[in-house]
Design a protein around this motif. Structure first.
Motif, PDB file in Angstrom:
ATOM      1  N   PHE A 135       0.820  -1.218   0.000  1.00 57.23           N
ATOM      2  CA  PHE A 135       0.000   0.000   0.000  1.00 57.23           C
ATOM      3  C   PHE A 135       0.849   1.262   0.000  1.00 57.23           C
ATOM      4  O   PHE A 135       0.382   2.287   0.448  1.00 57.23           O
ATOM      5  CB  PHE A 135      -0.890   0.028   1.245  1.00 57.23           C
ATOM      6  N   ASP A 136       2.112   1.224  -0.449  1.00 58.95           N
ATOM      7  CA  ASP A 136       2.907   2.439  -0.279  1.00 58.95           C
ATOM      8  C   ASP A 136       2.722   3.412  -1.435  1.00 58.95           C
ATOM      9  O   ASP A 136       3.659   3.868  -2.063  1.00 58.95           O
ATOM     10  CB  ASP A 136       4.375   2.126  -0.005  1.00 58.95           C
ATOM     11  N   MET A 137       1.453   3.764  -1.662  1.00 60.49           N
ATOM     12  CA  MET A 137       1.094   4.734  -2.695  1.00 60.49           C
ATOM     13  C   MET A 137       1.806   6.081  -2.543  1.00 60.49           C
ATOM     14  O   MET A 137       2.281   6.632  -3.522  1.00 60.49           O
ATOM     15  CB  MET A 137      -0.420   4.983  -2.645  1.00 60.49           C
ATOM     16  N   PRO A 138       1.895   6.634  -1.310  1.00 57.24           N
ATOM     17  CA  PRO A 138       2.473   7.984  -1.199  1.00 57.24           C
ATOM     18  C   PRO A 138       3.908   8.066  -1.690  1.00 57.24           C
ATOM     19  O   PRO A 138       4.374   9.148  -2.004  1.00 57.24           O
ATOM     20  CB  PRO A 138       2.402   8.271   0.302  1.00 57.24           C
ATOM     21  N   GLU A 139       4.642   6.963  -1.742  1.00 50.98           N
ATOM     22  CA  GLU A 139       6.021   7.092  -2.178  1.00 50.98           C
ATOM     23  C   GLU A 139       6.387   6.151  -3.311  1.00 50.98           C
ATOM     24  O   GLU A 139       7.552   6.082  -3.678  1.00 50.98           O
ATOM     25  CB  GLU A 139       6.964   6.863  -0.991  1.00 50.98           C
ATOM     26  N   SER A 140       5.410   5.449  -3.882  1.00 50.02           N
ATOM     27  CA  SER A 140       5.706   4.381  -4.841  1.00 50.02           C
ATOM     28  C   SER A 140       6.808   4.792  -5.814  1.00 50.02           C
ATOM     29  O   SER A 140       6.587   5.583  -6.726  1.00 50.02           O
ATOM     30  CB  SER A 140       4.439   3.987  -5.585  1.00 50.02           C
ATOM     31  N   GLU A 141       7.999   4.213  -5.624  1.00 50.25           N
ATOM     32  CA  GLU A 141       9.185   4.663  -6.347  1.00 50.25           C
ATOM     33  C   GLU A 141       9.059   4.514  -7.857  1.00 50.25           C
ATOM     34  O   GLU A 141       9.597   5.309  -8.609  1.00 50.25           O
ATOM     35  CB  GLU A 141      10.422   3.891  -5.880  1.00 50.25           C
ATOM     36  N   ASP A 181      -5.982   2.899  -8.047  1.00 45.32           N
ATOM     37  CA  ASP A 181      -7.425   2.636  -8.090  1.00 45.32           C
ATOM     38  C   ASP A 181      -7.759   1.331  -7.370  1.00 45.32           C
ATOM     39  O   ASP A 181      -8.804   1.202  -6.744  1.00 45.32           O
ATOM     40  CB  ASP A 181      -7.926   2.618  -9.535  1.00 45.32           C
ATOM     41  N   GLN A 182      -6.808   0.368  -7.430  1.00 48.90           N
ATOM     42  CA  GLN A 182      -7.035  -0.882  -6.704  1.00 48.90           C
ATOM     43  C   GLN A 182      -7.040  -0.642  -5.203  1.00 48.90           C
ATOM     44  O   GLN A 182      -7.852  -1.229  -4.476  1.00 48.90           O
ATOM     45  CB  GLN A 182      -5.948  -1.901  -7.055  1.00 48.90           C
ATOM     46  N   VAL A 183      -6.142   0.243  -4.734  1.00 49.39           N
ATOM     47  CA  VAL A 183      -6.099   0.546  -3.302  1.00 49.39           C
ATOM     48  C   VAL A 183      -7.434   1.109  -2.845  1.00 49.39           C
ATOM     49  O   VAL A 183      -8.001   0.688  -1.831  1.00 49.39           O
ATOM     50  CB  VAL A 183      -4.961   1.550  -3.008  1.00 49.39           C
TER      51      VAL A 183
END
Lengths: 381, 168
Positions: free
Chosen positions: A247-253, A351-353
């Motif tokens: 779930f690391d959307m805010p930093e997804s490298e 969108d999956q999250v």
């Protein structure tokens, strides 16, 4: 103990705060180290295995072992963050840019005070929890203070005044608020069960452990056995709340460079990571207390029983030390689980999250709550 | 000690509340709102109302203000300053200021705060159970009405934000 209680209140508060910092910073640093080593083992790599202090080079067996384990990498990394140049990019909003990592630390460290980390048994045989701030609304306090952590990410992303951090901040604010609902709903069955009719209402985490250390088959069963769906929803929401993969959307490298911390470096960047690991530790602690029996060694065996077996029932300090060891052992196992998942499951799309959060997890949490509410009402009638 | 804490927290939240109105940058205003809420939570804690304090933090500081900031950032990425006000807005502001001044003045000259006697306030305690009991007995109707209002709002938002078929 009496010496401590006789100190002025402000000194006590300062000592407690210092204790939190002295415990959480090294553990968080060790976590970042362990993360690299665990990821290496999972991917069949050696991982960090070169760093060594010159003194240890001549110690026969222990030196090379610690070197292979990467034990000194922790110190090297820490020093690197400390001595790197602190850069503040030109386009940022200076005040909020510098404030954001500081704001990240405040909730991450203050939630620690509400989490009981062990228990001891006094001479009269009563179990009392060891914690820094004993409030009756323990769990609510953890949730409330932890929910303030979102501002560090939002402010970091906004103050950076650049596209990728901004996108990361937007994702974070939507994601954290969405999963907070499932997180809160998933623990309600536990407290419905604890607050049986006729008892004084409580949200205390220590009370939850007390309920998992009673005699008998149902009394000694951990809540993960009696309420598996709650535990599942809680752990998934916890991954989302702590911004851990998947779930690391805010930093997804891979799509946002570094997300909200793209513009950060050196010690400010390190503070974000200490805060993230600190949140993970507190989250795992709450999970252990609610669902994994807290400081009870294994299901159906309570701390008091263990103390009886070991023959240390009359020593409060020894029992306390053992309970803390058991609790920390469980937290370390949870942290390993966090890392295991991170290096096994691929990242979700954004969108999956959102779909998992609103269309799957939230209905599941509500259905779970309704079923358990009816069941508990029938049992405790 | 308690008296001092009350003074500190109330002055803090009042100053921050003034900051919300006076700051021209909308992100600053939202941050002042957050600080003001923290001050009010501190007031609740000093009154031993821990549950209220933490609920305030959880719902308002943790979620509502976060959504405010979200919207501010979504609409205006610079966080920007508000545009110059029109003549009508300035006049309305003057009238409102005059009304507030008149109200405060008349209160200062003639008003009296009648403090309700301690006997008049039902003592239900600050425990979790006391709150829950009150909410599900005496205040059941208001709670249900507020819940219904929120449901209406939610349905309204879904209807308004739904995209028409073939007309995205």
């Amino acid at each position: 103990m009496d010496v401590f209680l006789n100190l002025p209140v402000l000194v006590q508060v300062a000592l407690k705060g210092l204790a939190v910092i002295c415990v959480m910073f090294p553990i968080a640093g060790a976590c970042s180290m362990a993360e690299r080593k665990v990821s290496a083992w999972i991917q069949s790599r050696p991982g960090p295995n070169r760093t060594i202090l010159p003194v240890f080079r001549w110690v026969p067996v222990v030196g090379p072992f610690l070197q292979k384990l990467g034990a000194f990498q922790l110190a090297a990394d820490g020093l690197k963050f400390l001595f790197k140049e602190e850069i503040v990019p030109g386009q940022v909003n200076r005040l909020y840019f510098i404030l954001a990592p500081v704001i990240a630390m405040i909730p991450a460290l203050s939630t620690v005070t509400f989490v009981p980390f062990g228990a001891s048994i006094d001479h009269a045989g009563r179990v009392f929890p060891l914690m820094l701030a004993n409030v009756d609304v323990g769990l609510l306090a953890v949730f409330a203070v932890a929910s303030l952590g979102i501002y560090s990410i939002i402010l970091a992303g906004w103050a950076s005044n650049s596209k990728y951090p901004f996108l990361g901040a937007m994702r974070a604010s939507a994601q954290l608020v969405s999963y907070e609902l499932s997180l809160t709903l998933s623990v309600l069955p536990v407290f419905l069960w604890i607050n049986a009719p006729g008892t004084a209402g409580t949200m205390s985490l220590a009370k939850a452990v007390e309920f998992q250390s009673q005699a008998g088959f149902w009394g000694g069963a951990w809540f993960i056995i009696t309420m598996p769906v709650s535990a599942l929803v809680f752990i998934i929401a916890l991954f989302a709340e702590t911004n851990r993969q998947p779930f690391d959307m805010p930093e997804s490298e891979s799509d946002l460079v570094g997300g909200f911390h793209t513009e950060y470096g050196a010690f400010k960047w390190a503070l974000f990571f200490v805060a993230e690991y600190s949140n993970m530790i507190v989250g795992s602690g709450v999970f252990v207390l609610l669902f994994l029996g807290g400081w009870n060694p294994i299901p159906w065996v309570s701390l008091a029983t263990l103390a009886g077996w070991l023959g240390i029932a009359g020593h409060p300090v020894l029992v306390g030390a053992i309970s803390i060891l058991i609790f920390i052992g469980k937290i370390l196992a949870m942290l390993f689980f966090f890392m295991w998942v991170r290096w096994t499951v691929p990242r979700f799309r954004y969108d999956q999250v959102m779909e998992i959060g609103w269309k799957k997890l939230l209905p599941l949490a509500i259905a779970n709550l309704v079923v358990y509410a009816i069941g508990i009402a029938l049992i405790q009638k | 000690m308690a008296h001092l804490l009350f003074l500190v927290f109330s002055v803090f939240s009042a100053v921050c509340a003034a900051g919300i109105v006076l700051s021209r940058n909308s992100v600053n205003a939202a941050m002042f709102l957050l600080l003001s809420l923290l001050g009010i939570a501190g007031l609740f804690v000093s009154l031993d109302a821990f549950l209220l304090a933490f609920l305030l933090l959880l719902v308002y500081a943790g979620a509502v203000v976060a959504l405010f900031v979200f919207i501010v950032m979504l609409l205006d990425t610079g966080g920007g300053t508000s545009p110059a006000r029109s003549l009508v807005a300035k006049l309305a502001g003057l009238v409102a200021l005059a009304l507030i001044a008149a109200g405060l003045g008349s209160f200062a000259l003639r008003g009296r705060l009648a403090a309700p006697g301690a006997a008049g306030i039902p003592a239900v305690g600050a425990s979790l159970k006391a709150y829950a009991y009150q909410l599900f007995t005496l205040y059941l109707l208001p709670v249900e009405i507020v819940g219904f209002l929120l449901l209406i709002t939610m349905i309204g938002v879904i209807v308004l934000s739904r995209k028409e078929e073939g007309n995205p």
